[in-house]
Motif scaffolding. Sequence first.
Motif, PDB file in Angstrom:
ATOM      1  N   GLY A  10      19.395  33.524 -21.269  1.00  0.00           N
ATOM      2  CA  GLY A  10      19.292  34.968 -21.406  1.00  0.00           C
ATOM      3  C   GLY A  10      20.235  35.699 -20.473  1.00  0.00           C
ATOM      4  O   GLY A  10      21.189  35.129 -19.942  1.00  0.00           O
ATOM      5  N   HIS A  16      13.362  35.401 -19.858  1.00  0.00           N
ATOM      6  CA  HIS A  16      14.110  35.099 -21.071  1.00  0.00           C
ATOM      7  C   HIS A  16      14.121  33.609 -21.386  1.00  0.00           C
ATOM      8  O   HIS A  16      14.421  33.207 -22.508  1.00  0.00           O
ATOM      9  CB  HIS A  16      15.564  35.568 -20.934  1.00  0.00           C
ATOM     10  CG  HIS A  16      15.734  37.038 -21.037  1.00  0.00           C
ATOM     11  ND1 HIS A  16      16.969  37.645 -20.917  1.00  0.00           N
ATOM     12  CD2 HIS A  16      14.854  38.036 -21.246  1.00  0.00           C
ATOM     13  CE1 HIS A  16      16.839  38.954 -21.046  1.00  0.00           C
ATOM     14  NE2 HIS A  16      15.553  39.206 -21.230  1.00  0.00           N
ATOM     15  N   ILE A 135      18.633  34.145 -25.376  1.00  0.00           N
ATOM     16  CA  ILE A 135      18.798  35.555 -25.722  1.00  0.00           C
ATOM     17  C   ILE A 135      20.205  35.993 -25.337  1.00  0.00           C
ATOM     18  O   ILE A 135      20.659  35.756 -24.223  1.00  0.00           O
ATOM     19  CB  ILE A 135      17.749  36.418 -25.000  1.00  0.00           C
ATOM     20  CG1 ILE A 135      16.348  36.085 -25.531  1.00  0.00           C
ATOM     21  CG2 ILE A 135      18.033  37.905 -25.162  1.00  0.00           C
ATOM     22  CD1 ILE A 135      15.232  36.756 -24.765  1.00  0.00           C
ATOM     23  N   GLY A 203      18.780  42.896 -18.373  1.00  0.00           N
ATOM     24  CA  GLY A 203      17.714  41.958 -18.061  1.00  0.00           C
ATOM     25  C   GLY A 203      17.505  41.719 -16.580  1.00  0.00           C
ATOM     26  O   GLY A 203      16.537  41.083 -16.183  1.00  0.00           O
TER      27      GLY A 203
END
Length: 247
Positions: A10, A16, A135, A203
């Motif tokens: 991620g 993630h 991701i 993130g």
Amino acid sequence: MRELILIGIGTGNPDHLTLQGATAIRTADLILVPRKGADKADLADLRRAICARVLGGDDARIVEFDLPKRDSESDYLAGVEAWHDAIARAWGAAAGPAAERVALLIWGDPSLYDSSLRIAARLSPPPKVSVVPGITALQALCAAHGIPLNEIGAPFLVTTGRRLRDEGWPDCAGTLVVMLDGSCAFQTLDPTGVTIWWGAYLGMAEEVTVSGPMAEVGPKIVEMRAEARARHGWIMDIYLMRRATEG
């Protein structure tokens, strides 16, 4: 090295990591963590934090190595080829002769604007290569802004800042996603009727996002990007642009 596992982690949020990714970390004999210099030490730290969460603090299987630098003075493609050769050698040296199942934690997903699979193909003898999807920055950007990637029944195109600067907006798509843009290439476009959604450090705790008509927010993005890069010493960002539908 009998098997190389490329694990998508991620865009910076430890949450993630998928259950499949966590299993791959636990079952690897060795986990390679690249060092990219003092300015990017927090990237290695985050990889270590993800491993610590999965392994319960047991870091005996983690091996750090210095990532070779690309020669930016030579021809671009030739420089990338030589760089990938050097990285493959660094992987092999860091793994050593004893580890059979070696894992690498890959930002985003190994399939999207990441060269890990191409570098893995240079290893000799060639190991089995397994991929755990992650991701992507593209997904994280759309989630951060709460927008759909594509318009109804319409295509979108993912490209690089270099190609946007050199070739302009392609005619085949009204939605354009731009990655690997170190110079805000959107400034070369006519901003009329274009909406932009930009995000950096997606993130991560440092996440920052901006959106709006490009004519209005474009200069703000340039300024914020420069400030963020100066503050952290590095930046990973991505943006999506969409042209207004005529009629």
